[in-house]
Design an enzyme around this catalytic site. Structure first.
Site, mmCIF file in Angstrom:
data_model
loop_
_atom_site.group_PDB
_atom_site.id
_atom_site.type_symbol
_atom_site.label_atom_id
_atom_site.label_comp_id
_atom_site.label_asym_id
_atom_site.label_seq_id
_atom_site.Cartn_x
_atom_site.Cartn_y
_atom_site.Cartn_z
ATOM 1 N N GLY A 14 46.208 31.741 46.153
ATOM 2 C CA GLY A 14 45.697 32.749 47.082
ATOM 3 C C GLY A 14 46.706 33.790 47.521
ATOM 4 O O GLY A 14 46.584 34.344 48.618
ATOM 5 N N SER A 15 47.666 34.145 46.647
ATOM 6 C CA SER A 15 48.633 35.158 47.091
ATOM 7 C C SER A 15 47.989 36.544 47.182
ATOM 8 O O SER A 15 48.326 37.338 48.068
ATOM 9 C CB SER A 15 49.871 35.175 46.185
ATOM 10 O OG SER A 15 49.560 35.667 44.910
ATOM 11 N N ASN A 16 47.043 36.850 46.295
ATOM 12 C CA ASN A 16 46.324 38.134 46.425
ATOM 13 C C ASN A 16 45.445 38.133 47.674
ATOM 14 O O ASN A 16 45.330 39.162 48.356
ATOM 15 C CB ASN A 16 45.481 38.406 45.172
ATOM 16 C CG ASN A 16 46.315 38.993 44.055
ATOM 17 O OD1 ASN A 16 46.736 40.142 44.152
ATOM 18 N ND2 ASN A 16 46.589 38.206 43.029
ATOM 19 N N MET A 92 38.466 31.333 39.489
ATOM 20 C CA MET A 92 38.475 31.052 38.063
ATOM 21 C C MET A 92 37.177 30.391 37.574
ATOM 22 O O MET A 92 37.209 29.531 36.704
ATOM 23 C CB MET A 92 39.702 30.198 37.707
ATOM 24 C CG MET A 92 41.025 30.838 38.097
ATOM 25 S SD MET A 92 41.209 32.563 37.554
ATOM 26 C CE MET A 92 42.179 32.334 36.080
ATOM 27 N N ASN A 109 37.288 42.501 41.273
ATOM 28 C CA ASN A 109 38.143 41.420 40.766
ATOM 29 C C ASN A 109 39.509 42.009 40.450
ATOM 30 O O ASN A 109 39.622 43.197 40.156
ATOM 31 C CB ASN A 109 37.523 40.861 39.479
ATOM 32 C CG ASN A 109 38.361 39.759 38.847
ATOM 33 O OD1 ASN A 109 38.843 38.857 39.538
ATOM 34 N ND2 ASN A 109 38.550 39.827 37.536
ATOM 35 N N HIS A 111 42.716 41.383 37.774
ATOM 36 C CA HIS A 111 43.096 40.662 36.552
ATOM 37 C C HIS A 111 44.501 41.114 36.144
ATOM 38 O O HIS A 111 44.798 42.308 36.196
ATOM 39 C CB HIS A 111 42.091 40.944 35.433
ATOM 40 C CG HIS A 111 42.416 40.199 34.178
ATOM 41 N ND1 HIS A 111 42.225 38.831 34.058
ATOM 42 C CD2 HIS A 111 42.964 40.612 33.017
ATOM 43 C CE1 HIS A 111 42.639 38.444 32.852
ATOM 44 N NE2 HIS A 111 43.095 39.507 32.202
ATOM 45 N N ALA A 175 53.112 43.561 41.466
ATOM 46 C CA ALA A 175 52.299 44.786 41.377
ATOM 47 C C ALA A 175 50.876 44.523 41.869
ATOM 48 O O ALA A 175 50.264 45.382 42.515
ATOM 49 C CB ALA A 175 52.282 45.293 39.932
HETATM 50 C C1 GAR Z 1 46.374 36.423 39.762
HETATM 51 O O1 GAR Z 1 47.405 36.753 38.850
HETATM 52 C C2 GAR Z 1 45.072 37.077 39.338
HETATM 53 O O2 GAR Z 1 45.251 38.358 38.797
HETATM 54 C C3 GAR Z 1 44.571 36.104 38.294
HETATM 55 O O3 GAR Z 1 44.841 34.847 38.845
HETATM 56 C C4 GAR Z 1 46.014 34.935 39.654
HETATM 57 C C5 GAR Z 1 45.702 34.353 41.001
HETATM 58 O O4 GAR Z 1 46.845 34.273 41.804
HETATM 59 N N1 GAR Z 1 43.183 36.303 38.003
HETATM 60 C C6 GAR Z 1 42.664 36.205 36.797
HETATM 61 O O5 GAR Z 1 43.297 35.865 35.818
HETATM 62 C C7 GAR Z 1 41.179 36.558 36.698
HETATM 63 N N2 GAR Z 1 40.774 36.597 35.349
HETATM 64 P P1 GAR Z 1 46.719 34.147 43.378
HETATM 65 O O6 GAR Z 1 45.814 32.938 43.647
HETATM 66 O O7 GAR Z 1 48.112 33.888 43.846
HETATM 67 O O8 GAR Z 1 46.137 35.413 43.897
#
Ligand code: GAR
Length: 216
Positions: A14-16, A92, A109, A111, A175
């Site tokens: 969940g960093s985003n 996911m 979303n 990606h 980024a």
């Molecule tokens: C992120 O890199 C996101 O772009 C990717 O999963 C990671 C989640 O990290 N998403 C995908 O690949 C979608 N197809 P996070 O949980 O730290 O945000």
């Protein structure tokens, strides 16, 4: 434009999601996070959301016989929380066409690639194997194909000669944490128009320079 009421869907760390919560809290994005929903009980991001005082909810895909039942439960949880805009942030699970259609142009979303290159899993490994010199990330509205839909914003980063999947992922993730709040801000300010399969984002100042790798 009415203030967006966000639902953020996560499956992991969940960093985003944290970047989006911080941007809303600090007033950089005029939106309110109503709900963080995870399909996994062990998603690390849930603890952060709770600490931030945000309502959380777990809808485990294991509790449903099929995708349609799972998506109906997602939809119900989002609507019950008053959500009117959905951000997928490392969520996911593949969503059904019915769910995607009912949130059409109200679900984005992120990606970790410069779409339409390298959708799906193992993005960074495939980018390295292809020998690309620029990688990056994309925020897009969600359509039926995995990691497809009108592109709102992209960020590019260089791929370095000694990169492996982990080092490239770290650079792209940094980024992502800048790009996702920016894209959401443009949408929240009513600056993004979706016309068919293209999104047009009016940024305050257009970028001027090219990112060259190798540099000149
Ligand atoms: C992120 O890199 C996101 O772009 C990717 O999963 C990671 C989640 O990290 N998403 C995908 O690949 C979608 N197809 P996070 O949980 O730290 O945000």
């Amino acid at each position: 434009m009415a203030r967006l009421k966000l639902g953020i869907l996560i499956s992991g760390r969940g960093s985003n999601m944290q970047a989006l919560i911080a941007a809303c809290r600090e007033g950089r994005v005029d939106a309110e996070v109503r709900l963080v929903l995870s399909n996994r009980v062990d998603a690390g991001g849930l603890a952060h959301a709770k600490t931030a005082g945000i309502a959380t909810c777990i809808v485990s895909h294991r509790d449903f016989a099929d995708r349609a039942g799972f998506d109906a439960a997602l939809d119900q949880a989002l609507r019950r929380a008053g959500v009117d805009f959905v951000c997928l942030a490392g969520f996911m699970r593949l969503l059904t066409p019915g769910f995607i259609e009912s949130w059409r142009d109200r679900m984005i979303n992120i990606h970790p690639s410069l779409l339409p290159a390298f959708p799906g899993l193992d993005t960074h490994r495939r980018a390295l194997e292809a020998g690309v010199k620029l990688a990056g990330c994309t925020v897009h509205f969600v359509r039926f194909e995995t990691d497809s839909g009108p592109i709102v914003a992209q960020a590019a980063v260089p791929v370095l000669a000694d990169d492996d999947e982990a080092s490239l992922a770290v650079r792209v993730l940094a980024a992502e944490h800048r790009l996702y709040p920016l894209a959401l801000r443009l949408i929240a300010e009513g600056r993004v128009q979706v016309a068919g399969e293209r999104a047009l984002a009016k940024a305050p100042t257009p970028p001027q320079s090219a990112l060259l790798n190798p540099p000149d």
